[in-house]
Design a protein around this motif. Structure first.
Motif, PDB file in Angstrom:
ATOM      1  N   LEU A   1       0.829  -1.208   0.000  1.00  0.00           N
ATOM      2  CA  LEU A   1       0.000   0.000   0.000  1.00  0.00           C
ATOM      3  C   LEU A   1       0.859   1.252   0.000  1.00  0.00           C
ATOM      4  CD1 LEU A   1      -2.944  -0.891   2.376  1.00  0.00           C
ATOM      5  CD2 LEU A   1      -3.143  -0.063   0.034  1.00  0.00           C
ATOM      6  N   GLU A   2       1.948   1.216   0.763  1.00  0.00           N
ATOM      7  CA  GLU A   2       2.852   2.363   0.769  1.00  0.00           C
ATOM      8  C   GLU A   2       3.376   2.638  -0.636  1.00  0.00           C
ATOM      9  OE1 GLU A   2       5.405   2.979   4.573  1.00  0.00           O
ATOM     10  OE2 GLU A   2       5.391   0.827   4.177  1.00  0.00           O
ATOM     11  N   PHE A   3       3.741   1.567  -1.338  1.00  0.00           N
ATOM     12  CA  PHE A   3       4.219   1.743  -2.712  1.00  0.00           C
ATOM     13  C   PHE A   3       3.143   2.412  -3.562  1.00  0.00           C
ATOM     14  CE2 PHE A   3       4.747   0.693  -7.106  1.00  0.00           C
ATOM     15  CZ  PHE A   3       6.112   0.846  -7.313  1.00  0.00           C
ATOM     16  N   THR A   4       1.906   1.986  -3.400  1.00  0.00           N
ATOM     17  CA  THR A   4       0.797   2.540  -4.176  1.00  0.00           C
ATOM     18  C   THR A   4       0.633   4.033  -3.906  1.00  0.00           C
ATOM     19  OG1 THR A   4      -0.311   0.387  -4.049  1.00  0.00           O
ATOM     20  CG2 THR A   4      -1.665   2.276  -4.674  1.00  0.00           C
ATOM     21  N   PHE A   5       0.676   4.404  -2.629  1.00  0.00           N
ATOM     22  CA  PHE A   5       0.501   5.809  -2.262  1.00  0.00           C
ATOM     23  C   PHE A   5       1.684   6.658  -2.742  1.00  0.00           C
ATOM     24  CE2 PHE A   5      -1.972   4.072   1.607  1.00  0.00           C
ATOM     25  CZ  PHE A   5      -3.130   3.959   0.845  1.00  0.00           C
ATOM     26  N   LEU A   6       2.880   6.109  -2.639  1.00  0.00           N
ATOM     27  CA  LEU A   6       4.064   6.838  -3.100  1.00  0.00           C
ATOM     28  C   LEU A   6       4.063   6.976  -4.625  1.00  0.00           C
ATOM     29  CD1 LEU A   6       6.859   5.390  -0.782  1.00  0.00           C
ATOM     30  CD2 LEU A   6       5.939   7.716  -0.761  1.00  0.00           C
ATOM     31  N   ALA A   7       3.526   5.974  -5.306  1.00  0.00           N
ATOM     32  CA  ALA A   7       3.426   6.059  -6.771  1.00  0.00           C
ATOM     33  C   ALA A   7       2.499   7.198  -7.174  1.00  0.00           C
ATOM     34  CB  ALA A   7       2.921   4.732  -7.340  1.00  0.00           C
ATOM     35  N   ASP A   8       1.375   7.318  -6.487  1.00  0.00           N
ATOM     36  CA  ASP A   8       0.454   8.428  -6.747  1.00  0.00           C
ATOM     37  C   ASP A   8       1.169   9.769  -6.585  1.00  0.00           C
ATOM     38  OD1 ASP A   8      -2.282   9.872  -6.719  1.00  0.00           O
ATOM     39  OD2 ASP A   8      -1.430  10.364  -4.754  1.00  0.00           O
ATOM     40  N   SER A   9       1.913   9.897  -5.508  1.00  0.00           N
ATOM     41  CA  SER A   9       2.644  11.136  -5.237  1.00  0.00           C
ATOM     42  C   SER A   9       3.741  11.380  -6.274  1.00  0.00           C
ATOM     43  CB  SER A   9       3.254  11.071  -3.828  1.00  0.00           C
ATOM     44  OG  SER A   9       3.901  12.264  -3.478  1.00  0.00           O
ATOM     45  N   TYR A  10       4.440  10.310  -6.644  1.00  0.00           N
ATOM     46  CA  TYR A  10       5.554  10.387  -7.601  1.00  0.00           C
ATOM     47  C   TYR A  10       5.075  10.871  -8.972  1.00  0.00           C
ATOM     48  CZ  TYR A  10       9.351   8.478 -10.573  1.00  0.00           C
ATOM     49  OH  TYR A  10      10.372   8.289 -11.488  1.00  0.00           O
ATOM     50  N   PHE A  11       4.002  10.269  -9.466  1.00  0.00           N
ATOM     51  CA  PHE A  11       3.503  10.650 -10.792  1.00  0.00           C
ATOM     52  C   PHE A  11       2.860  12.035 -10.771  1.00  0.00           C
ATOM     53  CE2 PHE A  11       3.313   5.897 -11.247  1.00  0.00           C
ATOM     54  CZ  PHE A  11       4.376   5.818 -12.125  1.00  0.00           C
ATOM     55  N   ASP A  12       2.268  12.395  -9.636  1.00  0.00           N
ATOM     56  CA  ASP A  12       1.711  13.735  -9.505  1.00  0.00           C
ATOM     57  C   ASP A  12       2.821  14.787  -9.564  1.00  0.00           C
ATOM     58  OD1 ASP A  12      -0.628  15.508  -8.770  1.00  0.00           O
ATOM     59  OD2 ASP A  12       0.706  15.940  -7.082  1.00  0.00           O
ATOM     60  N   LYS A  13       3.909  14.511  -8.889  1.00  0.00           N
ATOM     61  CA  LYS A  13       5.041  15.435  -8.881  1.00  0.00           C
ATOM     62  C   LYS A  13       5.661  15.574 -10.265  1.00  0.00           C
ATOM     63  CE  LYS A  13       9.263  16.429  -6.227  1.00  0.00           C
ATOM     64  NZ  LYS A  13      10.172  15.941  -5.149  1.00  0.00           N
ATOM     65  N   LYS A  14       5.616  14.484 -11.042  1.00  0.00           N
ATOM     66  CA  LYS A  14       6.161  14.519 -12.403  1.00  0.00           C
ATOM     67  C   LYS A  14       5.184  15.131 -13.409  1.00  0.00           C
ATOM     68  CE  LYS A  14       8.773  11.214 -14.019  1.00  0.00           C
ATOM     69  NZ  LYS A  14       9.306   9.910 -14.469  1.00  0.00           N
ATOM     70  N   GLY A  15       3.996  15.492 -12.927  1.00  0.00           N
ATOM     71  CA  GLY A  15       3.008  16.096 -13.806  1.00  0.00           C
ATOM     72  C   GLY A  15       2.360  15.125 -14.765  1.00  0.00           C
ATOM     73  N   MET A  16       2.330  13.828 -14.395  1.00  0.00           N
ATOM     74  CA  MET A  16       1.777  12.821 -15.303  1.00  0.00           C
ATOM     75  C   MET A  16       0.778  11.894 -14.608  1.00  0.00           C
ATOM     76  SD  MET A  16       5.123  10.312 -15.676  1.00  0.00           S
ATOM     77  CE  MET A  16       4.208   8.916 -16.315  1.00  0.00           C
TER      78      MET A  16
END
Length: 410
Positions: free
Chosen positions: A165-180
Motif C-alpha cells: 500500500l505504501e508503494f501505491t501511495f508513493l506512486a500516486d505522489s511520484y507521478f503527480d510530482k512529475k506532472g503525469m
C-alpha cells in the motif's frame, strides 16, 4: 567452552549477536554468526529506491562492521542443519552448537506463480522486495510514460505487510510530482477482503484509496501471469490488464530450512509465539522473518523479539523456565505520499487503534492519522536502524510489549 551459533547476519541475527556478546562470558561461551553475503541491506529502504527518494548507498553497508568484537563472523553458505546431532553443515566445514538461533529471514519466490518470473521479469513485471528489483523498477519508472499500473499482492504472510500500500501511495505522489498522474491508471489488487491486512485499519483508512484515485480489486487469488497479453489471471478466471505490474510474490523462508526438514509448507520454522523457542527442539530458538509466529515480518518486530529472546536464552542456560511474554508487538509508519505518513501500533490480539504514541497524553505522534511528523519519523528510522537497532540499543520510551496507554480501545 560451549558454542552458540547464529544463522543469518541480517537484522535479527545481528541484533542477537550484539545483545548476547556482553551477557555471555567469553570464557564460557563461543559465539559464531554465519551468513554467506557480505552486504547488509536496509530493506525498508527498498520501498524508496524506485522513487529516487533513497540512493543505493543509503540502503546498503558492509555487514561485518555491525558484528561486535568477540563474535566469530563466518561468511560461508549454510548447507544444512542437523538438529538431532546439534550440528550445522557449511559449504566447507561443520559447526557444533549447544544453542542455535535461526535468523535466516525470508525471501520472495516469484517462481511459485506460473509466468511471474517469465520473459518480462524486471522488464514490465517487477518486484521491489529485493535490491535488484527495486533498482530495476527505479530505472523503469524514470522513463515510463504512463499507462495501467497494477500493484499486486500474491498472498500472506509477507515482509512488512503495509509496504504494498505504501508503494501505491508513493506512486500516486511520484507521478503527480512529475506532472503525469492523469496518464497513470493505478489499481491495487489483493487476495484479502480489504486493502489493509487489519480489518479495523481498512475501515478507518479506506478513504486514502478514493482520495488518490486508486481502484481496488479484492479477493483476487492469482493463478498465473500472462506475459503475452499483459494480464494477471486468478483461479476464478478473472483477468486484470496491466502495462506495468509491480507484484509482491509469495514470501518463503530460506531453502536451508526445507533442506533441514525444520519448516512448514512455506519454509518458516514452527516457533512458540511467546517464548520464541522452536516447537520441536528445545536448544533451538527462532527470530525475525524465519519464524511462523503470527506477527508482522518487520524490523520493529525483530527488535522487540530480540529483547525477549535474549532474556530467554539466558534463562535457558540457567535451566530456568522461559518467559512467555512476547505479545507480537509491532509498530510501523505507513507512507501515504505527499510527505505524510500514518503510524500504527498493534500486537497479536490488539488491532491498530487511534490514540497517541509513545506517551499517553502528549504523544507527540498520532496513531492512525496522517501527518508530516509521522513522515519524518519514517525517514528518521533509517538512522535509528544503522545506529541503534542493529547494535541492540533500546529505543527510548518504546517497550518490547505493546502499551495500551494513550490508545482509544472503544
Amino acid at each position: 567452552m560451549k558454542n552458540l551459533v547464529i544463522l543469518g547476519a541480517g537484522t535479527a541475527g545481528t541484533m542477537m549477536a550484539n545483545h548476547l556478546r556482553p551477557k555471555l562470558k567469553k570464557a564460557d561461551w563461543n559465539i559464531t554468526i554465519v551468513d554467506q553475503f557480505k552486504t547488509h541491506y536496509y530493506q525498508p529502504g527498498f520501498l524508496f529506491l524506485p522513487f529516487d527518494i533513497y540512493t543505493e548507498e543509503q540502503v546498503k553497508k558492509v555487514g561485518k562492521k555491525f558484528i561486535p568484537k568477540g563474535v566469530n563472523y563466518v561468511q560461508k553458505k549454510i548447507d544444512q542443519i542437523f538438529p538431532e546431532e546439534k550440528r550445522v553443515k557449511l559449504e566447507d566445514r561443520d559447526l557444533d552448537y549447544d544453542i542455535l538461533i535461526i535468523a535466516t529471514g525470508s525471501k520472495i519466490a516469484p517462481e511459485e506463480i506460473e509466468g511471474m518470473k517469465g520473459k518480462n521479469w524486471h522488464k514490465n513485471v517487477f518486484d521491489f522486495y529485493t535490491y535488484e528489483g527495486a533498482l530495476a523498477l527505479r530505472n523503469k519508472l524514470r522513463e515510463w510514460e504512463g499507462g495501467k499500473l497494477v500493484v499486486h499482492l500474491t498472498e500472506m504472510p509477507i515482509k512488512c505487510p503495509v509496504a504494498p500500500l505504501e508503494f501505491t501511495f508513493l506512486a500516486d505522489s511520484y507521478f503527480d510530482k512529475k506532472g503525469m498522474r492523469d496518464k497513470v491508471d493505478i489499481t491495487y489488487v489483493t487476495p484479502l477482503s480489504g486493502a489493509f491486512t487489519k480489518e479495523r485499519s481498512s475501515a478507518k483508512l479506506g478513504y486514502l484509496l478514493k482520495e488518490k484515485r486508486v481502484k481496488l480489486e479484492t479477493d483476487f487469488a492469482i493463478e498465473k501471469v500472462d506475459n503475452e497479453r499483459n494480464k494477471i489471471i486468478d483461479y476464478g478466471e478473472k483477468e486484470i490488464d496491466y502495462d506495468l505490474l509491480v507484484t509482491i510474490p509469495t514470501n518463503m523462508g530460506d531453502d536451508l530450512i526445507a533442506r533441514s526438514g525444520m519448516g512448514d509448507d512455506l519454509n518458516f520454522v514452527p516457533t512458540d509465539p511467546n517464548t520464541l523457542q522452536s516447537k520441536e527442539y528445545e536448544n533451538v530458538f527462532v527470530i525475525g522473518d524465519a519464524t511462523n509466529v503470527p506477527a508482522s515480518k518487520a524490523g520493529s518486530v525483530a527488535h522487540f523479539e530480540a529483547e525477549t529472546l535474549t532474556d530467554n536464552i539466558l534463562l535457558y542456560i540457567q535451566n530456568k523456565p522461559l518467559k512467555k511474554e512476547f505479545d507480537g508487538h509491532a509498530n510501523c509508519f505507513i507512507e501515504t505520499g505527499k510527505n505524510k505518513a500514518l503510524l500504527i501500533d498493534f500486537n497479536y490480539k490488539q488491532e491498530p487503534v487511534e490514540g497517541t504514541f509513545p506517551f499517553a497524553k502528549i504523544g507527540p505522534m498520532k496513531l492512525l492519522q496522517e501527518s508530516v511528523f509521522n513522515h519524518w519519523g519514517k525517514l528518521a528510522f533509517r538512522w535509528i536502524y544503522w545506529n541503534m537497532l542493529l547494535k541492540g540499543i533500546p529505543i527510548p520510551f518504546v517497550g518490547r510489549n505493546m502499551s495500551l496507554k494513550g490508545k482509544n480501545l472503544n
